[in-house]
Design a protein around this motif. Structure first.
Motif, PDB file in Angstrom:
ATOM      1  N   ASN A 167       0.802  -1.231   0.000  1.00 58.53           N
ATOM      2  CA  ASN A 167       0.000   0.000   0.000  1.00 58.53           C
ATOM      3  C   ASN A 167       0.832   1.277   0.000  1.00 58.53           C
ATOM      4  OD1 ASN A 167       0.963   0.172   2.620  1.00 58.53           O
ATOM      5  ND2 ASN A 167      -1.051   0.191   3.609  1.00 58.53           N
ATOM      6  N   ALA A 168       2.146   1.141  -0.238  1.00 65.26           N
ATOM      7  CA  ALA A 168       3.060   2.282  -0.095  1.00 65.26           C
ATOM      8  C   ALA A 168       2.603   3.503  -0.890  1.00 65.26           C
ATOM      9  CB  ALA A 168       4.476   1.878  -0.509  1.00 65.26           C
ATOM     10  N   GLU A 169       2.201   3.299  -2.136  1.00 66.11           N
ATOM     11  CA  GLU A 169       1.832   4.432  -2.995  1.00 66.11           C
ATOM     12  C   GLU A 169       0.465   5.040  -2.627  1.00 66.11           C
ATOM     13  OE1 GLU A 169       5.302   2.991  -4.390  1.00 66.11           O
ATOM     14  OE2 GLU A 169       3.526   1.741  -4.231  1.00 66.11           O
ATOM     15  N   ARG A 170      -0.296   4.381  -1.771  1.00 65.18           N
ATOM     16  CA  ARG A 170      -1.611   4.887  -1.357  1.00 65.18           C
ATOM     17  C   ARG A 170      -1.584   5.552   0.019  1.00 65.18           C
ATOM     18  NH1 ARG A 170      -5.932   2.310  -3.587  1.00 65.18           N
ATOM     19  NH2 ARG A 170      -7.124   3.921  -2.491  1.00 65.18           N
ATOM     20  N   LEU A 171      -0.428   5.562   0.665  1.00 57.80           N
ATOM     21  CA  LEU A 171      -0.382   5.956   2.071  1.00 57.80           C
ATOM     22  C   LEU A 171      -0.719   7.424   2.300  1.00 57.80           C
ATOM     23  CD1 LEU A 171       2.668   3.876   3.316  1.00 57.80           C
ATOM     24  CD2 LEU A 171       0.276   3.612   4.009  1.00 57.80           C
ATOM     25  N   GLN A 172      -0.387   8.304   1.356  1.00 58.38           N
ATOM     26  CA  GLN A 172      -0.691   9.717   1.567  1.00 58.38           C
ATOM     27  C   GLN A 172      -2.196   9.933   1.680  1.00 58.38           C
ATOM     28  OE1 GLN A 172       1.680  12.451  -0.551  1.00 58.38           O
ATOM     29  NE2 GLN A 172       0.488  14.237   0.056  1.00 58.38           N
ATOM     30  N   ALA A 173      -2.983   9.204   0.914  1.00 59.53           N
ATOM     31  CA  ALA A 173      -4.435   9.312   1.039  1.00 59.53           C
ATOM     32  C   ALA A 173      -4.923   8.593   2.297  1.00 59.53           C
ATOM     33  CB  ALA A 173      -5.109   8.718  -0.195  1.00 59.53           C
ATOM     34  N   LEU A 174      -4.362   7.420   2.580  1.00 65.53           N
ATOM     35  CA  LEU A 174      -4.813   6.630   3.720  1.00 65.53           C
ATOM     36  C   LEU A 174      -4.546   7.336   5.048  1.00 65.53           C
ATOM     37  CD1 LEU A 174      -3.603   3.113   2.529  1.00 65.53           C
ATOM     38  CD2 LEU A 174      -5.979   3.834   2.803  1.00 65.53           C
ATOM     39  N   GLU A 175      -3.393   7.997   5.164  1.00 68.04           N
ATOM     40  CA  GLU A 175      -3.046   8.600   6.451  1.00 68.04           C
ATOM     41  C   GLU A 175      -3.931   9.797   6.797  1.00 68.04           C
ATOM     42  OE1 GLU A 175       1.001   9.993   6.367  1.00 68.04           O
ATOM     43  OE2 GLU A 175       0.517  11.765   5.172  1.00 68.04           O
ATOM     44  N   ASN A 176      -4.637  10.321   5.833  1.00 65.56           N
ATOM     45  CA  ASN A 176      -5.507  11.477   6.076  1.00 65.56           C
ATOM     46  C   ASN A 176      -6.978  11.118   6.225  1.00 65.56           C
ATOM     47  OD1 ASN A 176      -3.682  13.792   6.134  1.00 65.56           O
ATOM     48  ND2 ASN A 176      -3.207  13.221   4.023  1.00 65.56           N
ATOM     49  N   LEU A 177      -7.285   9.839   6.286  1.00 64.65           N
ATOM     50  CA  LEU A 177      -8.663   9.422   6.508  1.00 64.65           C
ATOM     51  C   LEU A 177      -9.089   9.773   7.933  1.00 64.65           C
ATOM     52  CD1 LEU A 177      -8.558   5.887   4.862  1.00 64.65           C
ATOM     53  CD2 LEU A 177      -9.769   7.901   3.977  1.00 64.65           C
ATOM     54  N   PRO A 178     -10.346  10.136   8.150  1.00 67.77           N
ATOM     55  CA  PRO A 178     -10.824  10.386   9.513  1.00 67.77           C
ATOM     56  C   PRO A 178     -10.584   9.173  10.402  1.00 67.77           C
ATOM     57  CG  PRO A 178     -12.449  11.093   7.898  1.00 67.77           C
ATOM     58  CD  PRO A 178     -11.399  10.350   7.132  1.00 67.77           C
ATOM     59  N   GLY A 179     -10.065   9.429  11.592  1.00 70.05           N
ATOM     60  CA  GLY A 179      -9.813   8.355  12.541  1.00 70.05           C
ATOM     61  C   GLY A 179      -8.477   7.675  12.391  1.00 70.05           C
ATOM     62  N   CYS A 180      -7.678   8.097  11.407  1.00 66.00           N
ATOM     63  CA  CYS A 180      -6.348   7.512  11.226  1.00 66.00           C
ATOM     64  C   CYS A 180      -5.324   8.292  12.031  1.00 66.00           C
ATOM     65  CB  CYS A 180      -5.957   7.507   9.746  1.00 66.00           C
ATOM     66  SG  CYS A 180      -4.322   6.771   9.458  1.00 66.00           S
ATOM     67  N   ALA A 181      -4.568   7.589  12.877  1.00 67.06           N
ATOM     68  CA  ALA A 181      -3.530   8.218  13.701  1.00 67.06           C
ATOM     69  C   ALA A 181      -2.246   8.467  12.928  1.00 67.06           C
ATOM     70  CB  ALA A 181      -3.234   7.342  14.918  1.00 67.06           C
ATOM     71  N   GLY A 182      -2.136   7.879  11.720  1.00 70.41           N
ATOM     72  CA  GLY A 182      -0.916   8.002  10.926  1.00 70.41           C
ATOM     73  C   GLY A 182      -0.496   6.640  10.419  1.00 70.41           C
ATOM     74  N   VAL A 183       0.749   6.545   9.987  1.00 70.50           N
ATOM     75  CA  VAL A 183       1.308   5.307   9.435  1.00 70.50           C
ATOM     76  C   VAL A 183       2.270   4.697  10.444  1.00 70.50           C
ATOM     77  CG1 VAL A 183       2.764   4.342   7.609  1.00 70.50           C
ATOM     78  CG2 VAL A 183       1.029   6.063   7.055  1.00 70.50           C
ATOM     79  N   LYS A 184       2.135   3.400  10.660  1.00 67.38           N
ATOM     80  CA  LYS A 184       3.048   2.652  11.534  1.00 67.38           C
ATOM     81  C   LYS A 184       3.814   1.641  10.686  1.00 67.38           C
ATOM     82  CE  LYS A 184       4.777   0.163  15.005  1.00 67.38           C
ATOM     83  NZ  LYS A 184       3.947  -0.553  15.983  1.00 67.38           N
ATOM     84  N   VAL A 185       5.136   1.619  10.867  1.00 62.97           N
ATOM     85  CA  VAL A 185       6.002   0.713  10.120  1.00 62.97           C
ATOM     86  C   VAL A 185       6.713  -0.223  11.093  1.00 62.97           C
ATOM     87  CG1 VAL A 185       8.130   0.590   8.764  1.00 62.97           C
ATOM     88  CG2 VAL A 185       6.335   2.198   8.126  1.00 62.97           C
ATOM     89  N   PHE A 186       6.672  -1.513  10.777  1.00 59.97           N
ATOM     90  CA  PHE A 186       7.415  -2.523  11.523  1.00 59.97           C
ATOM     91  C   PHE A 186       8.638  -2.918  10.697  1.00 59.97           C
ATOM     92  CE2 PHE A 186       3.165  -2.902  13.210  1.00 59.97           C
ATOM     93  CZ  PHE A 186       3.318  -3.274  14.548  1.00 59.97           C
ATOM     94  N   MET A 187       9.823  -2.483  11.117  1.00 59.97           N
ATOM     95  CA  MET A 187      11.056  -2.919  10.453  1.00 59.97           C
ATOM     96  C   MET A 187      11.455  -4.328  10.894  1.00 59.97           C
ATOM     97  SD  MET A 187      13.291   0.581  10.692  1.00 59.97           S
ATOM     98  CE  MET A 187      14.656  -0.052   9.702  1.00 59.97           C
ATOM     99  N   GLY A 188      10.874  -4.793  11.998  1.00 63.36           N
ATOM    100  CA  GLY A 188      11.131  -6.128  12.515  1.00 63.36           C
ATOM    101  C   GLY A 188       9.979  -6.542  13.404  1.00 63.36           C
TER     102      GLY A 188
END
Length: 462
Positions: A144-165
């Protein structure tokens, strides 16, 4: 209706939904002996209001300190898919009993929270069941990398969380090319679990051979954390992205991050500030097992030094429960994680009593800091027009944390039997008393947290 209109109407009638009197209130000016009037979910008056205001509900705060509602910006409430461990009702019930008024929930559920439909399902599940206010992270992934700018601005979204491990399936993002794609698609501050997955895989044989949970912090060593932290900070510098590093555990990371505060904010957990290895694993076994691990005392000392120096911005619980049966599996098959949302504030109040931090610093780490860093609208301080989220605490109360107090579906805490000084007494969310004298009141009335549309650059640190 605007904040100004609400305040004007309330002041004109001098009648509030809630009037809190007699407490020591932590405002942006410091500690003040003032009253607080709340109407339509907001703070509408501050000062000596006795005899001049009436209210539907009054709350006597004599002898108590009134903090801005505590915001826990890292919890795992396991819904959907893992609700035998926890769910949104039990998790948020524990939150309010512990004085927490808002939570950010993480995306490693089943299904993973990767798309708008996943976020919407969580928001719908929280309606009428969440005791506190809430927002949910979207997982950053190759899919979903290329969609994240739209996803992170949805109501109720705290932002993007990444698990490197320490994650699985599409939620694991350990490849540099994938990480750069994620970093380039979005503007909000990105939360990161920084452990180097390749190094963890290489070193797993150490604990497979020993089966000894006391080796957990040797397997997931300093280098596994520091290597990942350096990588992601370097890539964020290249791409111009702001980061929030979750549950930082090592002295070496703190020394590195102190030089990169322009773009990076830092979280630590009460667990890492309170427990140290190997003592905790000798005493608790896998109940003390978490990722990143609890480390030796020198690292704990470095975390406290980083708090004093302003390197740390946020205290988050990393509440991540498992059942006792799951925890009893032979190590390393035993899962990592423990409860924490309900004990976050009691533990930090006990540290306050011990002189490890000031009350104003505690407020910044648990209320003002999360609101500032994540661009939360209307929360994080007690001021006119802000949400009437209030955490009332008795700094002198002597209590013992016990398993039977824990609301989590998992039903245990690593602090069972631990005496503390300082305790949450009342919890108020948007002017509604949801916990009074330690008892739940009414029904769940949590709502979706609002965010500023484009969080601005902030001056971070203490």
């Amino acid at each position: 209706m605007s904040d100004a209109d609400i305040g004007q109407q309330a002041r004109a009638r001098r009648h509030a939904d809630l009037l809190m009197q007699g407490g020591t209130v932590l405002t942006p000016n410091g500690a003040e002996r003032i009253d607080v009037a709340c109407a339509d979910g907001r703070v509408v008056a501050l000062g000596d209001l006795q005899g001049t205001w009436s209210a539907d509900t009054t709350l006597d705060a004599t002898g108590l300190h009134v903090l801005p509602g505590v915001i826990d910006s890292q919890v795992h409430f396991r819904e959907p898919g893992l609700t035998h461990k926890e769910d949104l009702e039990t998790g948020t019930r524990g939150a309010v009993l512990g004085g927490v008024t808002s939570i950010f929930e993480m995306p490693n559920t089943h299904p993973l929270t990767l798309w708008e439909t996943d976020l919407r399902a969580k928001l719908e599940a929280a309606q009428g069941r969440a005791w506190c206010d809430y927002a949910f992270f979207i997982g950053g992934s190759a899919v979903n990398a290329e969609r994240l700018q739209a996803l992170e601005n949805l109501p109720g979204c705290a932002g993007v969380k990444v698990f490197m491990g320490s994650s699985f399936g599409d939620l694991l993002a350990d490849d540099d090319n994938v990480l750069r794609r994620i970093l380039r698609h979005g503007r909000r501050r990105m939360a990161v679990h920084a452990e180097d997955e390749a190094r963890l895989r290489e070193r797993r044989a150490l604990v497979e051979a020993s089966g000894d949970v006391r080796q957990h912090h040797h397997w997931r060593d300093v280098e596994s954390a520091l290597k990942a932290t350096r990588r992601i900070v370097g890539m964020a510098t290249e791409t111009g992205r702001r980061l929030h590093l979750l549950h930082v555990t090592t002295a070496e990371e703190m020394a590195f991050l102190a030089r990169h505060k322009r773009r990076v904010t830092v979280e630590v957990t009460p667990h890492h500030l309170t427990m140290h290895a190997p003592e905790c694993c000798e005493r608790l076994g896998s109940l003390a097992q978490m990722n990143p691990p609890v480390r030796e005392r020198r690292h704990q000392d470095a975390l406290w030094q980083a708090i004093r120096e302003g390197v740390v911005d946020v205290i988050g619980s990393d509440h991540a429960p498992h059942t006792r049966e799951e925890k009893a599996r032979p190590y390393p098959q035993s899962p990592s994680g423990m409860t924490g949302v309900q004990t976050l504030l009691p533990l930090m109040l006990d540290h306050l009593h011990a002189g490890r931090l000031s009350l104003q610093r505690l407020v910044d780490l648990t209320s003002a800091g999360p609101a500032r860093i994540f661009g939360i609208e209307g929360k994080g301080r007690i001021a006119l027009g802000y949400d009437a989220d209030l955490t009332l605490v008795d700094l002198a109360a002597q209590r013992t944390i016990r398993n039977d107090w824990i609301a989590s579906r998992s039903g245990w805490t690593p602090y069972d039997g631990m005496p503390v000084i300082g305790w949450p007494i009342h919890t108020v969310i948007r002017g509604q008393v949801v916990v009074r004298d330690g008892q739940l009141m009414g029904l769940p009335q949590g709502k979706t947290i609002r965010f500023l549309e484009v969080p601005g650059e902030t001056t971070v640190g203490g």
